[in-house]
Design a protein around this motif. Sequence first.
Motif, PDB file in Angstrom:
ATOM      1  N   VAL A   1       0.746   3.921  -3.578  1.00 19.29           N
ATOM      2  CA  VAL A   1       0.254   4.760  -3.137  1.00 19.29           C
ATOM      3  C   VAL A   1       1.211   6.077  -3.167  1.00 19.29           C
ATOM      4  O   VAL A   1       0.957   7.429  -2.854  1.00 19.29           O
ATOM      5  CB  VAL A   1      -0.476   5.492  -1.324  1.00 19.29           C
ATOM      6  CG1 VAL A   1      -1.127   7.221  -0.807  1.00 19.29           C
ATOM      7  CG2 VAL A   1      -1.996   4.403  -1.154  1.00 19.29           C
TER       8      VAL A   1
ATOM      9  N   ALA B   1       0.779  -1.443  -0.003  1.00 24.03           N
ATOM     10  CA  ALA B   1       0.226  -0.098   0.125  1.00 24.03           C
ATOM     11  C   ALA B   1       0.997   1.161  -0.126  1.00 24.03           C
ATOM     12  O   ALA B   1       0.151   2.501  -0.638  1.00 24.03           O
ATOM     13  CB  ALA B   1      -0.954   0.073   1.416  1.00 24.03           C
TER      14      ALA B   1
ATOM     15  N   ALA C   1      -7.334   3.520  -4.548  1.00 15.09           N
ATOM     16  CA  ALA C   1      -5.288   4.163  -3.901  1.00 15.09           C
ATOM     17  C   ALA C   1      -6.286   4.202  -2.990  1.00 15.09           C
ATOM     18  O   ALA C   1      -5.387   4.112  -1.663  1.00 15.09           O
ATOM     19  CB  ALA C   1      -5.034   4.548  -4.509  1.00 15.09           C
ATOM     20  N   THR C   2      -6.858   5.708  -2.785  1.00 23.43           N
ATOM     21  CA  THR C   2      -7.067   6.301  -0.911  1.00 23.43           C
ATOM     22  C   THR C   2      -7.983   5.419  -0.475  1.00 23.43           C
ATOM     23  O   THR C   2      -7.324   4.971   0.723  1.00 23.43           O
ATOM     24  CB  THR C   2      -7.988   7.893  -1.398  1.00 23.43           C
ATOM     25  OG1 THR C   2      -7.609   8.417  -2.415  1.00 23.43           O
ATOM     26  CG2 THR C   2      -8.363   8.381   0.053  1.00 23.43           C
TER      27      THR C   2
ATOM     28  N   LEU D   1       0.264   6.957  10.332  1.00 24.61           N
ATOM     29  CA  LEU D   1       0.002   8.166   9.991  1.00 24.61           C
ATOM     30  C   LEU D   1      -0.385   8.115  11.545  1.00 24.61           C
ATOM     31  O   LEU D   1      -0.304   9.316  12.447  1.00 24.61           O
ATOM     32  CB  LEU D   1      -1.101   8.337   9.153  1.00 24.61           C
ATOM     33  CG  LEU D   1      -0.649   8.232   7.665  1.00 24.61           C
ATOM     34  CD1 LEU D   1      -2.529   8.477   6.876  1.00 24.61           C
ATOM     35  CD2 LEU D   1      -0.256   9.844   7.406  1.00 24.61           C
TER      36      LEU D   1
ATOM     37  N   VAL E   1      -7.157   1.993  -0.316  1.00 22.33           N
ATOM     38  CA  VAL E   1      -6.714   0.974   0.456  1.00 22.33           C
ATOM     39  C   VAL E   1      -5.666   1.760   1.745  1.00 22.33           C
ATOM     40  O   VAL E   1      -4.952   1.214   2.453  1.00 22.33           O
ATOM     41  CB  VAL E   1      -5.729   0.412  -1.391  1.00 22.33           C
ATOM     42  CG1 VAL E   1      -4.184  -0.414  -0.430  1.00 22.33           C
ATOM     43  CG2 VAL E   1      -6.390  -0.357  -1.527  1.00 22.33           C
ATOM     44  N   VAL E   2      -5.078   2.903   0.980  1.00 20.71           N
ATOM     45  CA  VAL E   2      -3.782   3.839   2.023  1.00 20.71           C
ATOM     46  C   VAL E   2      -4.499   3.991   3.279  1.00 20.71           C
ATOM     47  O   VAL E   2      -4.173   3.560   3.933  1.00 20.71           O
ATOM     48  CB  VAL E   2      -3.220   4.404   1.469  1.00 20.71           C
ATOM     49  CG1 VAL E   2      -3.763   6.084   1.546  1.00 20.71           C
ATOM     50  CG2 VAL E   2      -2.185   4.893   2.532  1.00 20.71           C
TER      51      VAL E   2
ATOM     52  N   ALA F   1      -4.723   0.486   5.054  1.00 19.13           N
ATOM     53  CA  ALA F   1      -3.499   0.180   5.313  1.00 19.13           C
ATOM     54  C   ALA F   1      -2.747   0.931   6.542  1.00 19.13           C
ATOM     55  O   ALA F   1      -1.755   0.651   7.273  1.00 19.13           O
ATOM     56  CB  ALA F   1      -2.788  -0.059   3.866  1.00 19.13           C
ATOM     57  N   LEU F   2      -2.401   2.247   6.526  1.00 14.88           N
ATOM     58  CA  LEU F   2      -1.976   3.591   6.714  1.00 14.88           C
ATOM     59  C   LEU F   2      -2.504   3.863   8.269  1.00 14.88           C
ATOM     60  O   LEU F   2      -1.368   4.657   9.270  1.00 14.88           O
ATOM     61  CB  LEU F   2      -1.310   4.423   6.266  1.00 14.88           C
ATOM     62  CG  LEU F   2       0.061   4.124   5.243  1.00 14.88           C
ATOM     63  CD1 LEU F   2       0.040   5.183   4.119  1.00 14.88           C
ATOM     64  CD2 LEU F   2       0.708   3.120   5.721  1.00 14.88           C
TER      65      LEU F   2
ATOM     66  N   LEU G   1      -5.848  11.862   2.075  1.00 13.93           N
ATOM     67  CA  LEU G   1      -4.790  12.490   1.726  1.00 13.93           C
ATOM     68  C   LEU G   1      -4.077  13.006   1.322  1.00 13.93           C
ATOM     69  O   LEU G   1      -3.792  13.816   0.132  1.00 13.93           O
ATOM     70  CB  LEU G   1      -4.191  11.085   0.890  1.00 13.93           C
ATOM     71  CG  LEU G   1      -4.450   9.710   1.096  1.00 13.93           C
ATOM     72  CD1 LEU G   1      -4.344   8.715   0.318  1.00 13.93           C
ATOM     73  CD2 LEU G   1      -2.922   9.766   2.089  1.00 13.93           C
TER      74      LEU G   1
END
Lengths: 537, 365
Positions: free
Chosen positions: A10, A6, B9-10, B22, B12-13, B16-17, A397
């Motif tokens: 990303v 990931a 993608a957003t 974070l 997923v992260v 995961a993060l 994000l």
Amino acid sequence: MAVPTAFFAVFFAYPVAAIVTRGLREGGRWRFGRIGEVLTDPEILRVLWFTAWQAVVSTGLTLLIALPAAYVFARFEFPGKRLLRAVVAVPFVLPTVVVGSAFLALLGRGGMLDDLWGVRLDTTVWAILLAHVFFNFGVVVRSVGGLWSQLDPRQEEAARVLGAGRFEAWRRVTLPALGPAVAAAALMVFLFTFTSFGVIQILGGPKYSTLEVEIYQQTAQFLDLPTAAVLTLVQFAAVATILALHAWTVRRRESTLKLVDAAHTSRRPRGAAQWALLWAVLAVIVLLILVPLGVLVARSLDGPDGYGLTFYRALLSVPETGGTFVVAPIEAVWNSLQYAAVATLIALLVGGLAAAALTRRAGRLVRGFDALLMLPLGTSAVTVGFGFLITLDEPPLDLRSTWLLVPLAQALVGVPFVVRTMLPVLRAVDERLREAAAVLGASPWRAWREVDLPLVRRALLIAAGFAFAVSLGEFGATVFIARPDNPTLPVAVARLLGRAGELNYGQAMALSTVLMLVCAGALLALERLRTDRSGEF
Amino acid sequence: MNTNLRRAATAVVATALGATALAACGGSGDKADGSKTATPSKTVTLVSHDSFAASPAVLKEFTKETGYTVKVLAGGDAGAAVNQAILSKGHPQGDVFFGVDNTLLSRALDNDLFTPYEAKGLDQVPAALQLDKDKHRVTPIDSGDVCVNYDRKYFDAHKLAVPATFDDLIKPEYKNLLVTENSATSSPGLAFQLGTIAKYGADGWQDYWKKLKANGVEVVDGWEQAYNDRFSGSAGGKGKGDKPLVVSYASSPPAEVLGVKPQPAQGPTGVATGTCFRQIEFAGLLKGGKNDAGGKALLDFLLSKTFQQDMPLQMFVNPARQDAALPAEFTKYGVKIDTPPTVAPDEIAKNRDQWVKTWSSLVLK
């Protein structure tokens, strides 16, 4: 494996894909015709040719100069060895702005060579090649030398006893064992020189340009995204090839060798030839590495009233003229340390998990992933920076305006080092120990904590140190990211160099010296932690 | 970019993060951005290049007057910063952009980056600096002149008159004395070339450069190398350089004497006043910014006397306001260039790439 995938997706694949796509799509249609156009441009071909040419020559020259040193560090015992091992790695983590000025002080007008013999090498290809050797010397010495010191010298001795000549024995026994490591190191050096940016800009002058310089110019100056996209793809193709070769050589190395403890393979040199070799290598290190670093230190002390600490004192106080700077330089030191610490945490987490995943699983896909994690090392910083800008712009994000962006970009460069350091050590952990723990009722987490962790603790610290040093010196990505204005050390150095006046220049030199000392300190601390199998660097 | 891909993608992260990286370092992240509440934001974000600088005291003054805190986002050189702003058009990183100059102005305006706003105090700015005076999409904040600097000591020692104009530079007595920067990689390098284009016209400049090349002009990639390493008059280089003439700024002489004790009667370097090209830097309100009211207040502030008088010693440029007092370093060691020749921004935008290309093949090959 989910976290590293990931992270990579990303913070690397997605931004880079986005910026390349932006360049190659127009009005919703792909414009692959651009690829042909750019690749037939004679100017671009010239750049490509020079990029490859200088990388090949730089790599050859580095091997020629560094392999004897690798031998000396592997086989001989001499006072100050640890210190020197740390020192040869310092250039690798210094930002090019700093090295550029050191080299100009040596090779340029009024430089040392000029004063002594009237020799000026600036704006020649020699300056570029020498600077590349300076940067990568430590990569070869540490990676090849590290393995060399673990090869059992008795094998070569056995061959001698059986009647082989000295060279014959070396060629038949040591060289095949060392070959893959040399190849791997050569490919790493090739990768770093192929994507060289600062050295070319500062030392080469306007006549020389590499692919990386061209990508920067097309993106940052001309905003010609189509051309930049094509060049990025070309660089990708080249880097991917290098990495595939690298992964292949590394695999060969890991599977074929039986290693011994490095502590028992080196001894004091014997005979005139060995002493001569040792002295020759020491002389090269002094000339090639210590002198340029020394010039930097000397300049930082060369104040308006003779030698002294004027510039260092100026670093500690905001200039009395009301602050010509938005931040006192000493704050840049603090900023850098904070950014590097966070970057190290991220790199350890992502790289550590990736290494763990790579140890447990086999197969083509996993090996491809191994190489993929190295890709950021060969990607243009401006591509990543601009990619961040157009992708990480929406909640949750929207990181474009947070300080986190800087350590994230730095971690991208740090991860490959963590993976490369941890992987060999993790692979060496006997699977039966884990199984035994499991049989005795330990949970996977407990098994990891009780079995893996104690064994990899030192490798983890080494990886942390490297990620930290690399983050500290990272310049490329940091400078292309619009960050909340807390300049890092290298950025502050570049800013100081960008202003007229003796005080600014002197402070830049002093700040560079501070950076150098911090890096050297981190590396020296690592020397004390070196394990028997301390990975590639 | 494909929105689905972006969303995937957003997602997923985020999963995961979210719990790891974070969270581990989210402590000092900013809350101002994350929390979308009904109350207007108290932060105003200024996007700029790496050379932006201001006294902390002056920024505090802004907060005291308006209640807004300034957050500065800086990265890259002027060219890179403008391009970043263009890439994030309509969805900008901040509220105000500072640092687009007249050589890049048309690129920014053509991309429609800015919301028009007439800043307070514009009546104090000379008309020559107001390149967008009908629409007020950008506001002139400062100007700086790129000029040839000379090393006084060299010309005294060689009993040689200092050069004053472009024409002087191609005279035989100044052979091999000048170092300049690559137009393709350096903003003063490009400015110097534009100066010659303004002076000799679109037809005559190439001829001038041929003569300059025949007279031994040296070209390096960046200002740092030209000034710190080649120029004999820079104190930082300890006078080791061997070129007594360098393309730099009219504000470089004041910078040379900064922090020197005791202050000399005359600066060690001077400016050839007939070799200048004026760079004007502008700021504008970014379209789509989150805090328009704060952005307008910030634009007013950038043009206020407080900020304008702080600027010279921070960024080594001249304030745009004619009633802003200059610091002593500038009045004593600097020079005032009256009206240097100039080239219109849209003219530059139209020809820039071709000019640089022609220049490269003319001078570098």
